[in-house]
Enzyme design. Structure first.
Site, PDB file in Angstrom:
ATOM      1  N   SER A  23       0.850  -1.188   0.000  1.00 31.77           N
ATOM      2  CA  SER A  23       0.000   0.000   0.000  1.00 31.77           C
ATOM      3  C   SER A  23       0.884   1.235   0.000  1.00 31.77           C
ATOM      4  CB  SER A  23      -0.883  -0.002   1.254  1.00 31.77           C
ATOM      5  OG  SER A  23      -1.502   1.258   1.463  1.00 31.77           O
ATOM      6  N   TYR A  68      -2.015   0.062  10.646  1.00 25.71           N
ATOM      7  CA  TYR A  68      -2.038  -0.464   9.274  1.00 25.71           C
ATOM      8  C   TYR A  68      -0.704  -0.214   8.584  1.00 25.71           C
ATOM      9  CZ  TYR A  68      -3.520  -0.988   4.379  1.00 25.71           C
ATOM     10  OH  TYR A  68      -3.624  -1.365   3.061  1.00 25.71           O
TER      11      TYR A  68
END
Length: 261
Positions: free
Chosen positions: A156, A169
């Site tokens: 990501s 995250y």
């Protein structure tokens, strides 16, 4: 317990740049995983579809079969180490080998560190990091003897930056980057390639799992102002990386929507 549908679907395999290759895609029941499985199959690869939702996997497998491809449905909770490793064994057993592993399955449970539910952190670490590591370990054991293979890890933009509500995250995605780079250096002499793909905002189910409601509302409001990437955009990047000449290792691909700051 891991289950499968017993037999891979069969058809007249499409001829493409990946003809004769066997791929395993995690999180293949929806979003980027499903789009990637379909894109690899269109290039001629046989694909093992791994996720927990059997009905959704069978729909993807049917689409591949209808186009003349070959797929195996493997129902597994890869956050369980033994099921992760067994997914690789099932792929080899049902499809005859493993050439490409796409570690796509993941959770994005955004929220502030203060007051965070530690269960969210554990769930993300188990799926985003440890499942990826267990699958990769099992895949490398298959690939090393034949001196070829490709590991694709879906990370990501949060793997190279962070925001006030992405600390947990981002930690998992930075771990993916570090693991991938160490792995790349370790297996390059075994002719195994390693690619990290870092998507920005993609129109998937990822935001549905956010448990911190204020963060969920704020994040969804922010992304509503942009045109997000589609799952097929990331699938195209996977195909690009995996269809390069064997001398080429595409190490990283960072892909953002045009509107994303």
């Amino acid at each position: 317990m891991q289950q499968t549908n017993g037999q891979p679907t069969t058809g007249q395999q499409p001829i493409g740049k990946l003809s004769g290759k066997i791929a395993l895609v995690t999180g293949a029941s929806s979003g980027i995983g499903a789009a990637t499985a379909l894109a690899l199959a269109q290039e001629g690869a046989a694909v093992a579809l791994v996720a927990r939702r059997q009905d959704r996997l069978e729909q993807v497998a049917q689409t591949i079969q209808d186009a003349g491809g070959r797929a195996a449905v493997i129902v597994a909770d890869i956050a369980q180490p033994e099921q992760a490793r067994n997914a690789v064994a099932q792929t080899v057993s049902q499809l005859g080998g493993l050439d490409i592993l796409v570690n796509n399955a993941g959770l994005m449970l955004l929220g502030p560190v203060a007051g965070a539910d530690s269960d969210d952190w554990h769930r993300m670490m188990d799926l985003n990091v440890l499942a990826l590591m267990h699958l990769t370990q099992a895949a490398v054991e298959v690939m090393k003897p034949k001196q070829s293979g490709h590991i694709v890890n879906i990370s990501s933009v949060s793997g190279r930056g962070a925001s006030p509500t992405s600390a947990g995250y981002s930690a998992t995605k930075w771990a993916v980057g570090g693991f991938s780079e160490g792995l790349r250096q370790e297996v390059r002499l075994d002719r195994i390639r390693v690619t990290v793909i870092e998507p920005g905002v993609v129109a998937t189910e990822l935001t549905d799992h956010i448990t911190h409601q204020d963060t969920k509302t704020t994040y969804e409001s922010r992304i509503s102002t942009m045109v997000p990437l589609e799952a097929e955009d990331i699938a195209a990047a996977v195909v690009y990386a995996t269809t390069q000449p064997e001398r080429v290792n595409v190490n990283q691909l960072l892909i953002r929507p045009l509107d994303q700051g």
